[in-house]
Design a protein around this motif. Structure first.
Motif, PDB file in Angstrom:
ATOM      1  N   GLY A 318      43.958  56.027  32.295  1.00 19.21           N
ATOM      2  CA  GLY A 318      43.137  56.913  31.491  1.00 19.21           C
ATOM      3  C   GLY A 318      42.043  56.156  30.776  1.00 19.21           C
ATOM      4  O   GLY A 318      41.888  54.941  30.936  1.00 19.21           O
ATOM      5  N   ALA A 319      41.247  56.892  29.974  1.00 16.37           N
ATOM      6  CA  ALA A 319      40.105  56.356  29.222  1.00 16.37           C
ATOM      7  C   ALA A 319      39.087  55.725  30.175  1.00 16.37           C
ATOM      8  O   ALA A 319      39.001  56.115  31.337  1.00 16.37           O
ATOM      9  CB  ALA A 319      40.568  55.380  28.141  1.00 16.37           C
ATOM     10  N   PHE A 320      38.284  54.756  29.703  1.00 19.79           N
ATOM     11  CA  PHE A 320      37.338  54.090  30.618  1.00 19.79           C
ATOM     12  C   PHE A 320      37.227  52.603  30.318  1.00 19.79           C
ATOM     13  O   PHE A 320      36.143  52.046  30.224  1.00 19.79           O
ATOM     14  CB  PHE A 320      35.950  54.769  30.594  1.00 19.79           C
ATOM     15  CG  PHE A 320      35.472  55.257  29.248  1.00 19.79           C
ATOM     16  CD1 PHE A 320      35.284  54.392  28.188  1.00 19.79           C
ATOM     17  CD2 PHE A 320      35.190  56.604  29.060  1.00 19.79           C
ATOM     18  CE1 PHE A 320      34.828  54.847  26.965  1.00 19.79           C
ATOM     19  CE2 PHE A 320      34.736  57.068  27.839  1.00 19.79           C
ATOM     20  CZ  PHE A 320      34.545  56.180  26.785  1.00 19.79           C
ATOM     21  N   TYR A 321      38.412  51.973  30.185  1.00 16.81           N
ATOM     22  CA  TYR A 321      38.477  50.544  29.926  1.00 16.81           C
ATOM     23  C   TYR A 321      39.440  49.859  30.892  1.00 16.81           C
ATOM     24  O   TYR A 321      40.412  50.472  31.356  1.00 16.81           O
ATOM     25  CB  TYR A 321      38.975  50.261  28.507  1.00 16.81           C
ATOM     26  CG  TYR A 321      38.261  51.032  27.430  1.00 16.81           C
ATOM     27  CD1 TYR A 321      36.992  50.651  27.001  1.00 16.81           C
ATOM     28  CD2 TYR A 321      38.854  52.145  26.830  1.00 16.81           C
ATOM     29  CE1 TYR A 321      36.332  51.362  26.005  1.00 16.81           C
ATOM     30  CE2 TYR A 321      38.201  52.856  25.832  1.00 16.81           C
ATOM     31  CZ  TYR A 321      36.947  52.454  25.432  1.00 16.81           C
ATOM     32  OH  TYR A 321      36.303  53.162  24.448  1.00 16.81           O
ATOM     33  N   VAL A 322      39.169  48.584  31.160  1.00 15.85           N
ATOM     34  CA  VAL A 322      40.129  47.713  31.824  1.00 15.85           C
ATOM     35  C   VAL A 322      40.317  46.493  30.937  1.00 15.85           C
ATOM     36  O   VAL A 322      39.427  46.114  30.171  1.00 15.85           O
ATOM     37  CB  VAL A 322      39.665  47.287  33.231  1.00 15.85           C
ATOM     38  CG1 VAL A 322      39.632  48.464  34.172  1.00 15.85           C
ATOM     39  CG2 VAL A 322      38.302  46.613  33.174  1.00 15.85           C
ATOM     40  N   MET A 323      41.497  45.865  31.040  1.00 11.29           N
ATOM     41  CA  MET A 323      41.797  44.674  30.239  1.00 11.29           C
ATOM     42  C   MET A 323      42.280  43.563  31.156  1.00 11.29           C
ATOM     43  O   MET A 323      43.478  43.309  31.283  1.00 11.29           O
ATOM     44  CB  MET A 323      42.861  44.981  29.192  1.00 11.29           C
ATOM     45  CG  MET A 323      42.271  45.414  27.873  1.00 11.29           C
ATOM     46  SD  MET A 323      43.296  44.947  26.470  1.00 11.29           S
ATOM     47  CE  MET A 323      42.131  43.955  25.561  1.00 11.29           C
ATOM     48  N   PRO A 324      41.349  42.877  31.824  1.00 10.44           N
ATOM     49  CA  PRO A 324      41.770  41.821  32.738  1.00 10.44           C
ATOM     50  C   PRO A 324      42.265  40.569  32.022  1.00 10.44           C
ATOM     51  O   PRO A 324      41.843  40.260  30.905  1.00 10.44           O
ATOM     52  CB  PRO A 324      40.485  41.528  33.521  1.00 10.44           C
ATOM     53  CG  PRO A 324      39.389  41.898  32.584  1.00 10.44           C
ATOM     54  CD  PRO A 324      39.899  43.081  31.817  1.00 10.44           C
ATOM     55  N   ASP A 325      43.151  39.861  32.693  1.00 14.11           N
ATOM     56  CA  ASP A 325      43.580  38.538  32.276  1.00 14.11           C
ATOM     57  C   ASP A 325      42.455  37.572  32.657  1.00 14.11           C
ATOM     58  O   ASP A 325      42.063  37.493  33.826  1.00 14.11           O
ATOM     59  CB  ASP A 325      44.872  38.185  33.014  1.00 14.11           C
ATOM     60  CG  ASP A 325      45.434  36.823  32.644  1.00 14.11           C
ATOM     61  OD1 ASP A 325      44.636  35.913  32.343  1.00 14.11           O
ATOM     62  OD2 ASP A 325      46.667  36.660  32.693  1.00 14.11           O
ATOM     63  N   VAL A 326      41.921  36.831  31.679  1.00 17.20           N
ATOM     64  CA  VAL A 326      40.768  35.962  31.939  1.00 17.20           C
ATOM     65  C   VAL A 326      41.139  34.487  31.931  1.00 17.20           C
ATOM     66  O   VAL A 326      40.286  33.624  31.772  1.00 17.20           O
ATOM     67  CB  VAL A 326      39.638  36.219  30.917  1.00 17.20           C
ATOM     68  CG1 VAL A 326      38.998  37.568  31.166  1.00 17.20           C
ATOM     69  CG2 VAL A 326      40.153  36.116  29.487  1.00 17.20           C
ATOM     70  N   SER A 327      42.425  34.203  32.146  1.00 15.81           N
ATOM     71  CA  SER A 327      42.842  32.802  32.163  1.00 15.81           C
ATOM     72  C   SER A 327      42.201  32.031  33.304  1.00 15.81           C
ATOM     73  O   SER A 327      42.112  30.799  33.253  1.00 15.81           O
ATOM     74  CB  SER A 327      44.371  32.710  32.242  1.00 15.81           C
ATOM     75  OG  SER A 327      44.867  33.412  33.366  1.00 15.81           O
ATOM     76  N   ALA A 328      41.737  32.724  34.339  1.00 14.64           N
ATOM     77  CA  ALA A 328      41.029  32.042  35.428  1.00 14.64           C
ATOM     78  C   ALA A 328      39.707  31.456  34.946  1.00 14.64           C
ATOM     79  O   ALA A 328      39.147  30.545  35.587  1.00 14.64           O
ATOM     80  CB  ALA A 328      40.779  33.007  36.585  1.00 14.64           C
ATOM     81  N   ILE A 329      39.193  31.961  33.834  1.00 16.89           N
ATOM     82  CA  ILE A 329      37.962  31.420  33.229  1.00 16.89           C
ATOM     83  C   ILE A 329      38.316  30.462  32.103  1.00 16.89           C
ATOM     84  O   ILE A 329      37.860  29.325  32.060  1.00 16.89           O
ATOM     85  CB  ILE A 329      37.071  32.564  32.714  1.00 16.89           C
ATOM     86  CG1 ILE A 329      36.657  33.467  33.874  1.00 16.89           C
ATOM     87  CG2 ILE A 329      35.837  32.001  31.999  1.00 16.89           C
ATOM     88  CD1 ILE A 329      35.894  34.706  33.442  1.00 16.89           C
ATOM     89  N   ASP A 330      39.148  30.919  31.167  1.00 16.12           N
ATOM     90  CA  ASP A 330      39.643  30.078  30.078  1.00 16.12           C
ATOM     91  C   ASP A 330      40.845  30.775  29.456  1.00 16.12           C
ATOM     92  O   ASP A 330      40.834  32.001  29.310  1.00 16.12           O
ATOM     93  CB  ASP A 330      38.560  29.860  29.017  1.00 16.12           C
ATOM     94  CG  ASP A 330      38.878  28.697  28.092  1.00 16.12           C
ATOM     95  OD1 ASP A 330      39.870  28.798  27.339  1.00 16.12           O
ATOM     96  OD2 ASP A 330      38.153  27.698  28.135  1.00 16.12           O
TER      97      ASP A 330
END
Length: 383
Positions: A318-330
């Motif tokens: 639902g809504a219009f957000y995603v919360m990716p894991d960004v450990s691949a960047i930092d």
């Protein structure tokens, strides 16, 4: 001695507002940035709603209204609650405020005393904890994990209840995760609130933006203990109109209205009249369906793309957000967001203030072209 109050000194600015402002400033300077920060639909307000506002202006509907809002709007909201949520509210159980945020502010001022605890389910919208603290309450954070789809466990919530618990905030669909809580969990949370005698604040601002699952209003279970908060910002692309509303026990609504009467007095008059049209026009149903279909398409495309380039992302329901894991960047989400801005010119909101370490919030309430460009830039950043 500081010339500011301790309240003002201790208040942190909204990270979502700050990051969006940063993106706008960079654009003003001519920098080609893609902002995935704003929590607002990129669609224009439907024409029939704008036309209704123009009619209200032409008819001179520009004077003061009652602090709770015009009776006609509260009657329309009572019909909306019955029609869409199966809830029976009389107009005097409904108050209209300056956006959902304004309504929540009035609510916490009305129910909290110094030291009262408010359970907040993390990750959560950054203004919840700030508004609780402004009312001298104490946020009690209950975390959930990406592995569980950011759905809290009932036993963790129950363990957070104490004799000082005054309220709990539930936001489904969720900002920032897009999680949609199962109806059974919402029932159990409402029962928990009634059993222990604290309020469940149900923020349902994204109720019409559900792609899997169903919306359930916990006020159906415990109407004496649930305050339902909503608004027209997300459903009808009316973010700047600043119309929110709440429904619940009459004594709570009356206190909220009294507080509003001593602050902003009432929400904008002609916007209230236009909101009636938004709520009750058949054209609005068409707008809801078309915008939901567009968001679903963007969600599918963007979530798939993020996973393909190495940013692990749950499929939000639902809504219009995603919360990716960004450990691949930092591993540090603040540093990751900075790298994304400086090297990819993609602006996101770090998960820090959402209590989502290692994650960032991205809004797909933007054009397909922007989402495609953002994925291309991030793919290049990740090699």
């Amino acid at each position: 001695m500081s010339r500011l109050s301790k309240r003002a000194q201790g208040l942190k600015p909204s990270s979502t507002v700050a990051m969006n402002a940063k993106a706008l400033e960079l654009r003003r300077q001519g920098v080609d940035v893609i902002a995935l920060t704003a929590g607002e639909p990129d669609f224009d307000t439907p024409q029939h709603v704008k036309d209704a506002a123009c009619r209200a202006l032409a008819e001179g509907k520009t004077k003061y209204t009652p602090p709770a809002g015009i009776p006609e709007l509260r009657e329309a909201l009572a019909r909306k609650f019955k029609r869409e949520n199966g809830l029976d509210y009389s107009p005097d159980q409904i108050t209209v405020g300056a956006g959902g945020k304004g309504v929540l502010y009035n609510l916490f001022q009305a129910i909290l005393n110094p030291g009262d605890e408010v359970i907040i389910l993390a990750p959560f919208w950054v203004s919840y904890s700030a508004q609780v603290e402004l009312a001298e309450g104490v946020p009690v954070i209950v975390r959930s994990s990406a592995e569980n789809g950011f759905i809290p466990r009932l036993e963790d919530v129950a363990a957070a209840v104490s004799p000082r618990t005054r309220a709990m905030i539930v936001n489904s669909p969720s900002n920032p995760t897009g999680a949609v809580y199962p109806p059974e969990l919402l029932r159990q949370l409402a029962e928990l609130a009634a059993e222990h005698g604290f309020f469940l604040v149900s923020d349902e601002i994204y109720e019409h933006l559900i792609y899997e699952g169903e919306h359930f209003s916990p006020a159906q279970v415990a109407p004496d203990w649930v305050i339902t908060v909503n608004g027209v910002a997300k459903t009808y692309a009316m973010t700047g109109w600043r119309i929110g509303y709440a429904a619940g026990p009459q004594e709570i609504i009356a206190a909220m209205t009294k507080i509003q009467g001593q602050s902003v007095t009432h929400p904008t008059t002609f916007a209230q009249w236009a909101t009636i049209t938004a709520l009750e026009s058949p054209e609005s149903l068409e707008f809801i369906e078309s915008s939901r279909a567009a968001f679903r398409r963007r969600r599918d495309f963007f979530t798939k793309g993020l996973n393909e380039i190495g940013l692990k992302t749950n499929l939000p329901h639902g809504a219009f957000y995603v919360m990716p894991d960004v450990s691949a960047i930092d591993a540090d989400e603040l540093k990751a967001a900075e790298v994304m801005l400086e090297e990819a010119r993609v602006v996101v909101v770090p998960g820090t203030d959402f209590v989502a370490p290692g994650h960032v919030r991205m809004s797909y309430a933007t054009s397909d072209e922007n989402l495609e460009k953002a994925l291309e830039r991030l793919a290049k950043l990740l090699g």
